[in-house]
Design a protein around this motif. Structure first.
Motif, PDB file in Angstrom:
ATOM      1  N   LYS A   3       0.982  -1.124   0.119  1.00 17.92           N
ATOM      2  CA  LYS A   3       0.058   0.147  -0.049  1.00 17.92           C
ATOM      3  C   LYS A   3       0.923   1.253  -0.032  1.00 17.92           C
ATOM      4  O   LYS A   3       0.441   2.069  -0.566  1.00 17.92           O
ATOM      5  CB  LYS A   3      -0.824  -0.009   1.224  1.00 17.92           C
ATOM      6  CG  LYS A   3      -2.035  -1.070   1.414  1.00 17.92           C
ATOM      7  CD  LYS A   3      -2.628  -0.931   2.397  1.00 17.92           C
ATOM      8  CE  LYS A   3      -3.478  -2.194   2.681  1.00 17.92           C
ATOM      9  NZ  LYS A   3      -4.432  -2.201   4.269  1.00 17.92           N
ATOM     10  N   VAL A   4       1.980   1.153   0.600  1.00 18.37           N
ATOM     11  CA  VAL A   4       2.877   2.366   0.894  1.00 18.37           C
ATOM     12  C   VAL A   4       3.863   2.510  -0.149  1.00 18.37           C
ATOM     13  O   VAL A   4       4.413   3.482  -0.826  1.00 18.37           O
ATOM     14  CB  VAL A   4       3.551   2.326   2.271  1.00 18.37           C
ATOM     15  CG1 VAL A   4       4.545   3.356   2.495  1.00 18.37           C
ATOM     16  CG2 VAL A   4       2.210   2.242   3.309  1.00 18.37           C
ATOM     17  N   ALA A   5       4.362   1.326  -0.666  1.00 23.48           N
ATOM     18  CA  ALA A   5       5.823   1.214  -1.606  1.00 23.48           C
ATOM     19  C   ALA A   5       5.719   1.587  -2.969  1.00 23.48           C
ATOM     20  O   ALA A   5       6.232   2.712  -3.435  1.00 23.48           O
ATOM     21  CB  ALA A   5       6.388   0.024  -1.515  1.00 23.48           C
ATOM     22  N   PRO A   6       4.426   1.466  -3.650  1.00 21.81           N
ATOM     23  CA  PRO A   6       4.193   1.813  -4.851  1.00 21.81           C
ATOM     24  C   PRO A   6       4.203   3.285  -5.067  1.00 21.81           C
ATOM     25  O   PRO A   6       4.783   4.265  -5.711  1.00 21.81           O
ATOM     26  CB  PRO A   6       3.076   1.309  -5.557  1.00 21.81           C
ATOM     27  CG  PRO A   6       2.833   0.102  -4.667  1.00 21.81           C
ATOM     28  CD  PRO A   6       3.507   0.254  -3.570  1.00 21.81           C
ATOM     29  N   PRO A   7       3.224   4.244  -4.229  1.00 22.93           N
ATOM     30  CA  PRO A   7       3.054   5.632  -4.418  1.00 22.93           C
ATOM     31  C   PRO A   7       4.613   6.217  -3.857  1.00 22.93           C
ATOM     32  O   PRO A   7       5.055   7.350  -4.641  1.00 22.93           O
ATOM     33  CB  PRO A   7       2.014   6.017  -3.251  1.00 22.93           C
ATOM     34  CG  PRO A   7       1.314   4.913  -3.074  1.00 22.93           C
ATOM     35  CD  PRO A   7       2.382   3.808  -3.327  1.00 22.93           C
ATOM     36  N   MET A   8       5.354   5.527  -3.194  1.00 25.89           N
ATOM     37  CA  MET A   8       6.611   6.385  -2.628  1.00 25.89           C
ATOM     38  C   MET A   8       7.618   6.097  -3.825  1.00 25.89           C
ATOM     39  O   MET A   8       8.348   6.747  -4.133  1.00 25.89           O
ATOM     40  CB  MET A   8       7.279   5.557  -1.475  1.00 25.89           C
ATOM     41  CG  MET A   8       6.556   6.096  -0.223  1.00 25.89           C
ATOM     42  SD  MET A   8       7.154   5.318   1.324  1.00 25.89           S
ATOM     43  CE  MET A   8       8.445   6.331   1.294  1.00 25.89           C
ATOM     44  N   ILE A   9       7.526   5.059  -4.487  1.00 28.38           N
ATOM     45  CA  ILE A   9       8.619   4.601  -5.746  1.00 28.38           C
ATOM     46  C   ILE A   9       8.143   5.507  -6.853  1.00 28.38           C
ATOM     47  O   ILE A   9       9.114   6.275  -7.454  1.00 28.38           O
ATOM     48  CB  ILE A   9       8.259   3.403  -6.113  1.00 28.38           C
ATOM     49  CG1 ILE A   9       9.069   2.307  -5.084  1.00 28.38           C
ATOM     50  CG2 ILE A   9       8.900   3.029  -7.414  1.00 28.38           C
ATOM     51  CD1 ILE A   9       8.818   1.061  -5.365  1.00 28.38           C
TER      52      ILE A   9
END
Length: 82
Positions: free
Chosen positions: A48-54
């Motif tokens: 949930k967090v990693a794709p938007p941060m990338i």
């Protein structure tokens, strides 16, 4: 000289209990339950967090590169100047 701050009013039918700070354990079950719980929470929220941060990181680095390229002068525009 009056009542102290914690005893300003008397509330009926409410019972409170407390334990002395000297009797409490600071880290009960930290290694047996705390670390596995942190690992479980991190793995469930990773996708949930990693794709938007990338996506935001790649957008930021792309924007910085475009900005740096925009600041450079084109050498071909000035080759006939003397």
């Amino acid at each position: 000289m009056g009542k102290h701050f914690g005893n300003l009013t008397k509330i009926r039918h409410v019972v409170t209990y407390s334990i002395s700070p000297f009797e409490q354990r600071a880290f009960p079950n930290f290694f047996s339950k705390g670390i596995p719980n942190v690992w479980r929470r991190m793995t469930t929220s990773f996708f949930k967090v990693a794709p938007p941060m990338i996506l935001m990181y790649t957008t930021y680095t792309w924007g910085n590169n475009v900005h740096e390229q925009g600041k450079k002068k084109n050498v071909d525009d000035f080759e006939n100047d003397e």
